[in-house]
Design a protein around this motif. Structure first.
Motif: not given
Lengths: 258, 339
Positions: A86-104
């Protein structure tokens, strides 16, 4: 689509960052350790007279409580992963990971790997403290492996549950939703006395509570007298199957939400 | 557009949020391989929502989009392998150093282990962060974070790069430095760049073509020059030294065009023929003996285009016009962050 090198590389990257942040920020790591140690001191120390209750036939009260602390600490370590997601999504890192991984789904696997590695440290500490507090171990090496595996499965169950919530809400404000149900399930199991000694409303609740099966299995393994192991593993794997769906659907919700 | 192409094709793309307006309302556009496409519009126009759909962060409600020949709705995993993106908010972990971010990003993209450090170091140097690479990102300035974000978007050598308002909030030097890098990516590496911006000058200087979006719809599309030419001819603005001869000056000017509003005491006309009339205008003032304090030729701006297409000015238009871009140089402020 079969997982490939990229998939596991991404999962390890997520796990590495999770552990890196955990061990460089004591404020994140310490609470996960303080909780079980506090309960160990309170239950195995302060409530040790409970072991003298008539018909309390477990061989050692500290060992009896250790099994609960093991399951509890493992589950809470899983819940704390939900907080990290949850913290990662609030911070934006969740989005970075969603963008960088081909299979989430590799993101979820990465958090799970990180949580499992964190768990080893927690286990070492609570086991060490319990032994110092007078815990007697009757389990064989195989029994111990089986007991710690139950701990690991409890961790995965709680992790998948809290991850499902974290992916849906993507906010630390959902923290109580992750923590409370796990706490309640843990404490509605036979924590202080064996299941046979429970009376009143708690008895049927504990009987139906899946945590009871895990706890009874762990205690029997610790005593070197494995009983109800199939049930314990069956419950654990059943919950994992259900909650994996819950977590992956949560991940899909996070994808759709952007 | 086949899968070897680096282009973008969008057809009738729609994104409707629950109980909300259509953030993107049926846009269609094409970006050619290797092109820098400027997506210009005010805040809330639908720029970021479009980028989120094209980068597979958000599924479209309707319509279709293909990035590098791959459908974003059905082949998201493959799309993510060939695109890089630096979104509006640089999503960085304040506890990791710049180098650790590169390590994380290269691993997330599955680069071979032996290549990770080399690629990370190469990009850190390329964006000018070598000296700060072992410092935690929490101490970086806004410009440094943007540059690191751009480097992270490039680790896997993407064929298509999405930059969502990459220079918002940056000082002129950092902005110029980023522009230079984006131009180099397009011209030298052949990367297709989809750039959203609300700065007119950014779109004007960087983009080969511009799409203007307003209220979720494409209002205009074309090269900056073509868009400006489409809406009108240049205007000439003069200010006579002697205010008493203002009427005579006005009569001369009106022989060459129609009056348009001018600032202060100046006089301005939109030229009938175009820029070639300028010499004749100067000669006319000369032969009439009217001395001029100033004479200026104003080309239409993208803001004029926006005004013509939407009936209002683009937010930040003045800011863009006043932004003079110095040559890229090291930013002393950015080196002053905490260690």
């Amino acid at each position: 689509m079969t997982p490939d090198r990229t998939y596991f590389s991404a999962a390890w990257a997520v796990a590495w960052r999770y552990l890196h942040n955990l061990y460089t920020k004591p404020a994140v790591f310490v609470p996960g350790l303080i909780f079980p140690l506090f309960f160990l001191a309170a239950f195995a120390g302060g409530l040790s007279a409970v072991g003298d209750t008539p018909r309390f036939d477990y061989y050692n009260f500290t060992a009896f409580q250790f099994c609960f602390i093991l399951i509890q600490a493992s589950a809470l370590a899983g819940v704390f992963v939900g907080f990290s997601i949850a913290g990662d999504f609030e911070q934006g890192m969740g989005r970075r990971m969603m963008l960088a991984t081909s299979r989430r789904s590799s993101i979820l696997l990465g958090y799970a790997l990180g949580a499992a590695l964190r768990l080893i440290v927690v286990w070492v500490i609570i086991t060490g403290v319990s032994l110092l507090a007078g815990m007697e171990v009757r389990a064989t090496g195989y029994d111990l492996a089986g007991m710690y595996t139950l701990g690991l499965l409890s961790n995965v169950v709680a992790l998948l549950f809290s991850a499902g919530i974290a992916f849906r809400f993507r906010s630390l404000q959902a923290g109580p939703l992750m923590q409370m149900p796990v706490f309640i399930a843990l404490f509605l199991a036979p924590v202080y006395v064996p299941q046979e000694l429970l009376t009143g409303w708690i008895e049927p609740v504990a009987r139906l509570n899946p945590v009871t099966a895990l706890l009874n299995g762990a205690r029997s393994l610790m005593a070197g007298d494995p009983t109800g192991i199939l049930l314990a593993y069956g419950v654990a794997f059943g919950l994992i199957a259900l909650l994996a769906l819950w977590a992956l659907r949560g991940l899909r919700r996070a994808e759709v939400a952007g | 557009m086949n899968e070897e192409s680096n282009g973008i094709e969008v057809e009738g793309l729609v994104r409707q949020f629950k109980n909300g307006p259509r953030a993107v309302d049926g846009i269609s556009l094409t970006v050619e391989p290797g092109e820098i496409y400027g997506f210009l519009g005010p805040n809330g126009a639908g720029k970021s929502t479009t980028v989120h759909m094209l980068t597979t962060l958000l599924p479209p409600t309707a319509g279709s989009a293909r990035v590098a020949g791959l459908d974003v709705a059905t082949r998201g995993a493959e799309v993510r392998k060939v695109i890089g993106a630096a979104l509006q908010e640089a999503a960085l972990d304040p506890n990791l150093t710049g180098r650790e971010h590169m390590k994380l990003q290269t691993a997330l993209h599955g680069l071979p282990k032996e290549e990770r450090v080399r690629r990370g170091d190469e990009l850190i140097e390329r964006v000018g962060l070598s000296d700060a690479s072992d410092r935690r990102v929490g101490g970086y300035s806004g410009g440094m974070k943007r540059r690191l974000d751009l480097a992270l978007a490039l680790v896997h050598r993407p064929r298509v790069l999405f930059l969502d308002e990459p220079t918002t909030g940056l000082d002129p030097q950092s902005r110029a430095s980023l522009w230079e890098e984006v131009t180099r990516l397009s011209t030298r590496d052949g990367v297709t760049v989809f750039l959203t911006t609300q700065y007119l000058e950014e779109a004007d200087q960087l983009a080969n073509r511009v799409g203007i979006i307003d209220a979720g719809k494409i209002a205009a599309e074309g090269t900056p020059a073509a868009l400006k030419a489409e809406i009108g001819r240049p205007s000439v603005e003069v200010l006579p030294v002697d205010p008493a001869r203002r009427k005579e000056a006005e009569d001369i000017l009106l022989r060459f065009g129609s009056a348009v509003p001018a600032a202060g005491e100046a006089l301005s006309v939109r030229l009938n023929e175009g820029i070639e009339e300028l010499a004749a205008i100067v000669r006319s003032f000369d032969s009439a003996g009217i001395e001029l304090a100033s004479l200026g030729l104003n080309e239409p701006t993208l803001d004029d285009v926006f005004l013509a297409k939407t009936g209002r000015h683009l937010e930040g238009a003045g800011e863009a016009e006043s932004a003079e871009m110095p040559l890229p140089a090291s930013d002393p402020d950015e080196q002053a962050g905490p260690a």
